[in-house]
Design a protein around this motif. Structure first.
Motif, PDB file in Angstrom:
ATOM      1  N   THR A 218      30.809-108.461 -15.276  1.00  9.90           N
ATOM      2  CA  THR A 218      30.949-107.648 -14.071  1.00  9.90           C
ATOM      3  C   THR A 218      32.441-107.433 -13.841  1.00  9.90           C
ATOM      4  OG1 THR A 218      30.974-109.621 -12.679  1.00  9.90           O
ATOM      5  CG2 THR A 218      28.832-108.636 -13.094  1.00  9.90           C
ATOM      6  N   SER A 219      32.840-107.290 -12.588  1.00 10.34           N
ATOM      7  CA  SER A 219      34.272-107.190 -12.302  1.00 10.34           C
ATOM      8  C   SER A 219      34.918-108.562 -12.536  1.00 10.34           C
ATOM      9  CB  SER A 219      34.509-106.749 -10.858  1.00 10.34           C
ATOM     10  OG  SER A 219      34.179-107.789  -9.961  1.00 10.34           O
ATOM     11  N   PHE A 220      36.198-108.556 -12.754  1.00 14.45           N
ATOM     12  CA  PHE A 220      36.904-109.815 -12.986  1.00 14.45           C
ATOM     13  C   PHE A 220      36.712-110.765 -11.811  1.00 14.45           C
ATOM     14  CE2 PHE A 220      40.764-112.375 -12.374  1.00 14.45           C
ATOM     15  CZ  PHE A 220      40.658-113.179 -13.483  1.00 14.45           C
ATOM     16  N   GLU A 221      36.868-110.246 -10.591  1.00 13.62           N
ATOM     17  CA  GLU A 221      36.742-111.077  -9.405  1.00 13.62           C
ATOM     18  C   GLU A 221      35.361-111.720  -9.315  1.00 13.62           C
ATOM     19  OE1 GLU A 221      37.957-107.987  -9.462  1.00 13.62           O
ATOM     20  OE2 GLU A 221      40.053-108.305  -8.910  1.00 13.62           O
ATOM     21  N   GLN A 222      34.307-110.951  -9.568  1.00 13.95           N
ATOM     22  CA  GLN A 222      32.956-111.498  -9.524  1.00 13.95           C
ATOM     23  C   GLN A 222      32.735-112.508 -10.643  1.00 13.95           C
ATOM     24  OE1 GLN A 222      30.682-107.867  -9.644  1.00 13.95           O
ATOM     25  NE2 GLN A 222      30.243-107.980  -7.447  1.00 13.95           N
ATOM     26  N   SER A 223      33.365-112.287 -11.773  1.00 14.84           N
ATOM     27  CA  SER A 223      33.159-113.185 -12.908  1.00 14.84           C
ATOM     28  C   SER A 223      33.732-114.570 -12.655  1.00 14.84           C
ATOM     29  CB  SER A 223      33.770-112.591 -14.179  1.00 14.84           C
ATOM     30  OG  SER A 223      35.186-112.719 -14.178  1.00 14.84           O
ATOM     31  N   LEU A 224      34.640-114.714 -11.712  1.00 16.06           N
ATOM     32  CA  LEU A 224      35.224-116.023 -11.412  1.00 16.06           C
ATOM     33  C   LEU A 224      34.271-116.922 -10.633  1.00 16.06           C
ATOM     34  CD1 LEU A 224      38.862-114.993 -10.514  1.00 16.06           C
ATOM     35  CD2 LEU A 224      38.059-116.087 -12.609  1.00 16.06           C
ATOM     36  N   GLY A 225      33.095-116.411 -10.269  1.00 14.57           N
ATOM     37  CA  GLY A 225      32.115-117.204  -9.545  1.00 14.57           C
ATOM     38  C   GLY A 225      31.699-118.461 -10.282  1.00 14.57           C
TER      39      GLY A 225
ATOM     40  N   GLU B  71      32.015-114.865 -19.323  1.00 13.29           N
ATOM     41  CA  GLU B  71      32.386-115.985 -18.464  1.00 13.29           C
ATOM     42  C   GLU B  71      31.425-117.156 -18.718  1.00 13.29           C
ATOM     43  OE1 GLU B  71      30.127-113.003 -15.874  1.00 13.29           O
ATOM     44  OE2 GLU B  71      31.638-112.933 -17.411  1.00 13.29           O
TER      45      GLU B  71
ATOM     46  N   GLN C  73      33.010-121.868  -9.079  1.00  9.65           N
ATOM     47  CA  GLN C  73      32.471-122.552  -7.905  1.00  9.65           C
ATOM     48  C   GLN C  73      31.674-123.784  -8.302  1.00  9.65           C
ATOM     49  OE1 GLN C  73      30.376-119.403  -5.924  1.00  9.65           O
ATOM     50  NE2 GLN C  73      32.183-118.762  -4.781  1.00  9.65           N
TER      51      GLN C  73
ATOM     52  N   PRO D  40      34.452-110.334 -18.994  1.00  7.41           N
ATOM     53  CA  PRO D  40      33.571-110.371 -17.820  1.00  7.41           C
ATOM     54  C   PRO D  40      32.381-109.421 -17.962  1.00  7.41           C
ATOM     55  CG  PRO D  40      35.862-110.095 -17.161  1.00  7.41           C
ATOM     56  CD  PRO D  40      35.805-109.925 -18.649  1.00  7.41           C
TER      57      PRO D  40
END
Length: 69
Positions: A51-58, A18, A61, A49
Motif C-alpha cells: 500500500t502506501s509507505f505510511e500504511q505499510s509501517l503498520g 512489509e 505496531q 510496500p
C-alpha cells in the motif's frame, strides 16, 4: 553476535513486502531476539510496500506493542 553482525534487513520472504508477523512469526521473534540481546547495529526495512509507505509501517505496531525490555 557482535562483531559478526552489524546490519540486519527485514522483509517478508514472499514478494519482499512489509514484514507480515502473523504469517511469518519468526520475523517478529528475530526482532525480539535482537532487542533482548541489546543488538547495537542498524535494522533496515528494505521492502516493497503493498500500500502506501505510511500504511505499510503498520507492521511495526506489533513489535512496538510488545516490548521485551
Amino acid at each position: 553476535m557482535r562483531p559478526y553482525i552489524s546490519h540486519v534487513q527485514i522483509a517478508s520472504p514472499q514478494g519482499r513486502h512489509e514484514p507480515d508477523f502473523e504469517q511469518y512469526p519468526e520475523l517478529l521473534h528475530g526482532l525480539q531476539y535482537l532487542q533482548e540481546s541489546h543488538y547495537p547495529g542498524w535494522i533496515g526495512l528494505e521492502y516493497r510496500p503493498r500500500t502506501s509507505f505510511e500504511q505499510s509501517l503498520g507492521f511495526l505496531q506489533a513489535f512496538l506493542a510488545n516490548p521485551t525490555d
